[in-house]
Scaffold this motif. Structure first.
Motif, mmCIF file in Angstrom:
data_model
loop_
_atom_site.group_PDB
_atom_site.id
_atom_site.type_symbol
_atom_site.label_atom_id
_atom_site.label_comp_id
_atom_site.label_asym_id
_atom_site.label_seq_id
_atom_site.Cartn_x
_atom_site.Cartn_y
_atom_site.Cartn_z
ATOM 1 N N SER A 105 0.815 -1.218 0.000
ATOM 2 C CA SER A 105 0.000 0.000 0.000
ATOM 3 C C SER A 105 0.847 1.266 0.000
ATOM 4 O O SER A 105 0.303 2.368 -0.039
ATOM 5 C CB SER A 105 -0.910 0.013 1.232
ATOM 6 O OG SER A 105 -0.138 0.049 2.427
ATOM 7 N N THR A 106 2.177 1.123 0.014
ATOM 8 C CA THR A 106 3.029 2.307 0.172
ATOM 9 C C THR A 106 4.002 2.537 -0.975
ATOM 10 O O THR A 106 4.840 3.430 -0.890
ATOM 11 C CB THR A 106 3.817 2.211 1.487
ATOM 12 O OG1 THR A 106 4.460 0.925 1.567
ATOM 13 C CG2 THR A 106 2.911 2.393 2.688
ATOM 14 N N TYR A 107 3.919 1.742 -2.044
ATOM 15 C CA TYR A 107 4.863 1.985 -3.140
ATOM 16 C C TYR A 107 4.459 3.247 -3.894
ATOM 17 O O TYR A 107 3.283 3.598 -3.994
ATOM 18 C CB TYR A 107 4.943 0.778 -4.084
ATOM 19 C CG TYR A 107 3.782 0.631 -5.045
ATOM 20 C CD1 TYR A 107 3.780 1.305 -6.267
ATOM 21 C CD2 TYR A 107 2.697 -0.198 -4.747
ATOM 22 C CE1 TYR A 107 2.721 1.176 -7.156
ATOM 23 C CE2 TYR A 107 1.640 -0.334 -5.623
ATOM 24 C CZ TYR A 107 1.653 0.359 -6.832
ATOM 25 O OH TYR A 107 0.610 0.235 -7.707
ATOM 26 N N ARG A 108 5.458 3.940 -4.425
ATOM 27 C CA ARG A 108 5.236 5.138 -5.215
ATOM 28 C C ARG A 108 6.235 5.162 -6.375
ATOM 29 O O ARG A 108 7.411 4.849 -6.192
ATOM 30 C CB ARG A 108 5.433 6.413 -4.376
ATOM 31 C CG ARG A 108 4.491 6.554 -3.187
ATOM 32 C CD ARG A 108 3.069 6.848 -3.635
ATOM 33 N NE ARG A 108 2.185 7.053 -2.481
ATOM 34 C CZ ARG A 108 1.517 6.103 -1.857
ATOM 35 N NH1 ARG A 108 1.654 4.824 -2.240
ATOM 36 N NH2 ARG A 108 0.721 6.392 -0.836
ATOM 37 N N GLY A 109 5.783 5.552 -7.547
ATOM 38 C CA GLY A 109 6.690 5.716 -8.673
ATOM 39 C C GLY A 109 7.523 6.975 -8.517
ATOM 40 O O GLY A 109 7.074 7.971 -7.935
ATOM 41 N N VAL A 110 8.766 6.934 -9.010
ATOM 42 C CA VAL A 110 9.620 8.123 -9.049
ATOM 43 C C VAL A 110 9.320 8.847 -10.359
ATOM 44 O O VAL A 110 9.544 8.294 -11.439
ATOM 45 C CB VAL A 110 11.104 7.738 -8.952
ATOM 46 C CG1 VAL A 110 11.992 8.957 -9.164
ATOM 47 C CG2 VAL A 110 11.393 7.082 -7.608
ATOM 48 N N PRO A 111 8.790 10.080 -10.321
ATOM 49 C CA PRO A 111 8.345 10.750 -11.547
ATOM 50 C C PRO A 111 9.482 11.014 -12.538
ATOM 51 O O PRO A 111 10.623 11.298 -12.140
ATOM 52 C CB PRO A 111 7.762 12.073 -11.035
ATOM 53 C CG PRO A 111 7.414 11.807 -9.603
ATOM 54 C CD PRO A 111 8.460 10.860 -9.120
ATOM 55 N N CYS A 112 9.169 10.912 -13.805
ATOM 56 C CA CYS A 112 10.130 11.274 -14.853
ATOM 57 C C CYS A 112 10.536 12.731 -14.677
ATOM 58 O O CYS A 112 9.710 13.595 -14.361
ATOM 59 C CB CYS A 112 9.505 11.093 -16.239
ATOM 60 S SG CYS A 112 8.985 9.403 -16.592
ATOM 61 N N GLY A 113 11.797 13.012 -14.869
ATOM 62 C CA GLY A 113 12.291 14.377 -14.784
ATOM 63 C C GLY A 113 12.512 14.888 -13.382
ATOM 64 O O GLY A 113 13.011 16.000 -13.195
ATOM 65 N N SER A 154 20.199 -7.992 -18.617
ATOM 66 C CA SER A 154 19.584 -6.754 -18.152
ATOM 67 C C SER A 154 18.204 -6.587 -18.774
ATOM 68 O O SER A 154 17.878 -7.211 -19.785
ATOM 69 C CB SER A 154 20.448 -5.540 -18.536
ATOM 70 O OG SER A 154 21.738 -5.631 -17.996
ATOM 71 N N THR A 155 17.406 -5.732 -18.169
ATOM 72 C CA THR A 155 16.107 -5.393 -18.729
ATOM 73 C C THR A 155 15.751 -3.986 -18.280
ATOM 74 O O THR A 155 16.511 -3.340 -17.565
ATOM 75 C CB THR A 155 15.029 -6.408 -18.273
ATOM 76 O OG1 THR A 155 13.829 -6.176 -19.001
ATOM 77 C CG2 THR A 155 14.743 -6.293 -16.784
ATOM 78 N N GLY A 156 14.597 -3.508 -18.710
ATOM 79 C CA GLY A 156 14.111 -2.221 -18.238
ATOM 80 C C GLY A 156 13.102 -2.425 -17.116
ATOM 81 O O GLY A 156 12.429 -3.454 -17.050
ATOM 82 N N GLY A 157 12.983 -1.421 -16.236
ATOM 83 C CA GLY A 157 12.027 -1.536 -15.135
ATOM 84 C C GLY A 157 11.782 -0.205 -14.479
ATOM 85 O O GLY A 157 12.610 0.711 -14.565
ATOM 86 N N ASN A 158 10.634 -0.066 -13.840
ATOM 87 C CA ASN A 158 10.295 1.179 -13.161
ATOM 88 C C ASN A 158 11.151 1.388 -11.917
ATOM 89 O O ASN A 158 11.452 0.442 -11.188
ATOM 90 C CB ASN A 158 8.822 1.172 -12.741
ATOM 91 C CG ASN A 158 7.881 1.250 -13.922
ATOM 92 O OD1 ASN A 158 8.224 1.809 -14.962
ATOM 93 N ND2 ASN A 158 6.689 0.690 -13.768
ATOM 94 N N ILE A 159 11.499 2.640 -11.683
ATOM 95 C CA ILE A 159 12.166 3.022 -10.437
ATOM 96 C C ILE A 159 11.085 3.523 -9.489
ATOM 97 O O ILE A 159 10.359 4.467 -9.806
ATOM 98 C CB ILE A 159 13.233 4.094 -10.668
ATOM 99 C CG1 ILE A 159 14.347 3.547 -11.571
ATOM 100 C CG2 ILE A 159 13.817 4.571 -9.345
ATOM 101 C CD1 ILE A 159 15.427 4.558 -11.913
ATOM 102 N N ILE A 160 10.951 2.879 -8.335
ATOM 103 C CA ILE A 160 9.904 3.227 -7.387
ATOM 104 C C ILE A 160 10.493 3.298 -5.983
ATOM 105 O O ILE A 160 11.672 3.003 -5.769
ATOM 106 C CB ILE A 160 8.730 2.225 -7.426
ATOM 107 C CG1 ILE A 160 9.153 0.854 -6.902
ATOM 108 C CG2 ILE A 160 8.197 2.089 -8.852
ATOM 109 C CD1 ILE A 160 7.992 -0.147 -6.791
ATOM 110 N N THR A 161 9.661 3.692 -5.027
ATOM 111 C CA THR A 161 10.061 3.663 -3.620
ATOM 112 C C THR A 161 9.042 2.847 -2.833
ATOM 113 O O THR A 161 7.873 2.749 -3.202
ATOM 114 C CB THR A 161 10.137 5.081 -3.013
ATOM 115 O OG1 THR A 161 8.830 5.665 -3.009
ATOM 116 C CG2 THR A 161 11.090 5.964 -3.793
#
Length: 457
Positions: A105-113, A154-161
């Motif tokens: 319930s606490t994950y958040r995406g790191v916004p682009c830019g 390697s692959t691509g993936g979202n950076i989140i917290t």
């Protein structure tokens, strides 16, 4: 000049205990580290106890017999769940599989830019995911490139917290936990876990990168930007300690002031699977200038021990390489020198991947392992030699042979000498990122102790 965003820490305890003393406040890490991590804006740490930040946090370590990888466990997400991952001295961030049942319930995406996205050194941005929102399906989210450094995929993936919880004591009892509620990491894919130890769903980066564990934890909990690594052999326990803890082992051994130090070097060319021009390597390189066997210098092409302008050569440490890997001419010279010093010991048929093996029943035993000549890695000066004894130079095989545990890395490897996990076992290594130096103890067996005997709390 404006002030940096503050990193606030407040206290709570997942399991209050009035009999347990509160952690002491550690000194602030360098301003640069604070600027990097405060950019996330939400790095408030819930430290166990009532006195504020912990002075240290840690990861337990064990060795997986099937892969020879070093594995750790921690807790992540809300509610907290246990996560198993492989330790890695490389990598840009912690990465975990976000596809297989990641719920929080606490994950958040790191916004682009955003500033954290820019500091992560990536221009990737997720913008076209049409599925239901999840850690692996977010839009306007910074993208990273998690790498399985064991398989070089390697692959691509979202950076989140999300929340990350680590224990503050090791032995005699585990816990309590210190929680970083917004720890930055990268989402990997399920296929990326292929080749990892059974049960592992990611890799823990211990590198010098801005968002690897050492720098993030130092900024979150406001302790020193350093960590100590003590790798165990199979069947024993080891530890990674972040921050300002004494290096205390039973029976009554304190190594805090007895380490030998050598500078950590920076390879100006990235060694990652995905990088851009101008990126530096996040791995740990040291200045090995020579190798000795039984006190005698091994004749080597010394230019191979230096890092050239293309980032080729030199010596690095790797927890993913199970054994020490040497460029072919260095390997041949070391094996020949070792063979000359042990010509009285009956040989055995070579066991892959090793080239020099002995009849194990004919090799004597000492406190520091098999009775064989020492190998010395000379670090810039004779006073800073890392002396390797039999427990770390020899490998016992299932057939009874005892083999010299160095592997031929080929004629043109990227790095000439890779110090692998076996050579580091039951040695205490301190990676001091603020001072850019490596401290090493040589074999703890000489002190009649092991990594299994580390105590904190």
């Amino acid at each position: 000049m404006t002030s940096p965003l503050p990193c606030h820490c407040h206290s709570t305890s997942p399991s209050p205990s009035p009999s347990r003393a509160s952690p002491t406040m550690a000194r602030l890490p360098p301003l640069a580290a604070l600027l990097v991590l405060c950019a996330l804006g939400a790095f408030r740490a819930r430290a166990a106890g009532a006195g504020g930040n912990p002075s240290a946090v840690l990861l337990p370590v064990s060795k997986d017999d099937a892969t020879l990888q070093y594995v750790t466990d921690f807790r992540q997400r809300t509610p907290l769940v246990p996560v198993t991952a492989v330790l890695d001295l490389a990598g840009a961030t912690l990465w975990v599989d976000c596809e297989a049942g990641y719920a929080s319930s606490t994950y958040r995406g790191v916004p682009c830019g955003s500033k954290p996205c820019r500091l992560a050194g990536t221009a990737a941005c997720a913008t076209t995911c049409a599925g239901a929102p999840s850690p692996s399906c977010l839009n306007d989210t910074c993208g990273g490139f998690p790498e399985n450094t064991a398989t070089r995929v390697s692959t691509g993936g979202n950076i989140i917290t999300d929340a990350l919880a680590l224990p503050t004591t090791f032995r005699p009892a585990p816990g309590p936990l210190a929680v970083a509620p917004a720890f930055l990491f990268t989402c990997g894919a399920t296929f990326l876990t292929k080749g990892l130890a059974a049960g592992a769903t990611g890799m823990v980066s211990l590198s010098r990168a801005r968002f690897a564990l050492p720098t993030q934890l130092a900024a979150t909990f406001r302790f020193s930007r350093r960590f100590a690594l003590c790798l165990p052999p199979s069947g024993a326990a080891g530890v990674v300690v972040f921050g300002d803890a004494p290096y205390a082992f039973q029976p009554g051994v304190d190594l805090s002031k007895s380490l030998i130090y050598t500078p950590l070097l920076v390879n100006l060319v990235s060694t990652a699977g995905v990088s851009t021009k101008g990126d530096k390597s996040d791995e740990y390189f040291v200045g090995v200038t020579g190798i000795k066997v039984n006190g005698r210098a091994v004749p080597l092409n010394s230019t191979l021990l230096a890092i050239d302008k293309k980032g080729v050569g030199g010596t690095k440490l790797s927890t993913v390489a199970p054994y020490t890997v040497l460029e072919s001419s260095i390997h041949r010279a070391v094996v020949d020198a070792f063979a000359a010093e042990t010509d009285m010991i009956p040989r055995a048929k070579p066991v892959a991947p090793f080239k020099l093996c002995y009849d194990g029943s004919k090799v004597g035993s000492t406190r520091v392992g098999p009775a064989v000549p020492t190998i010395e890695l000379v670090m810039q000066s004779e006073a800073a030699s890392w002396v390797v004894f039999g427990a770390n130079s020899m490998v016992a095989t299932k057939g009874g042979a005892l083999c010299l545990g160095v592997v031929d890395g080929g004629a043109a490897p990227r790095t000439s000498v890779v110090i692998g996990g076996h050579m580091m076992e039951d040695n205490l290594l301190e990676f001091d990122l603020a001072a850019s130096r490596l401290g090493f103890s040589s074999s703890l067996l000489f002190r009649q102790t092991t990594c299994n005997n580390f105590r904190l709390g």
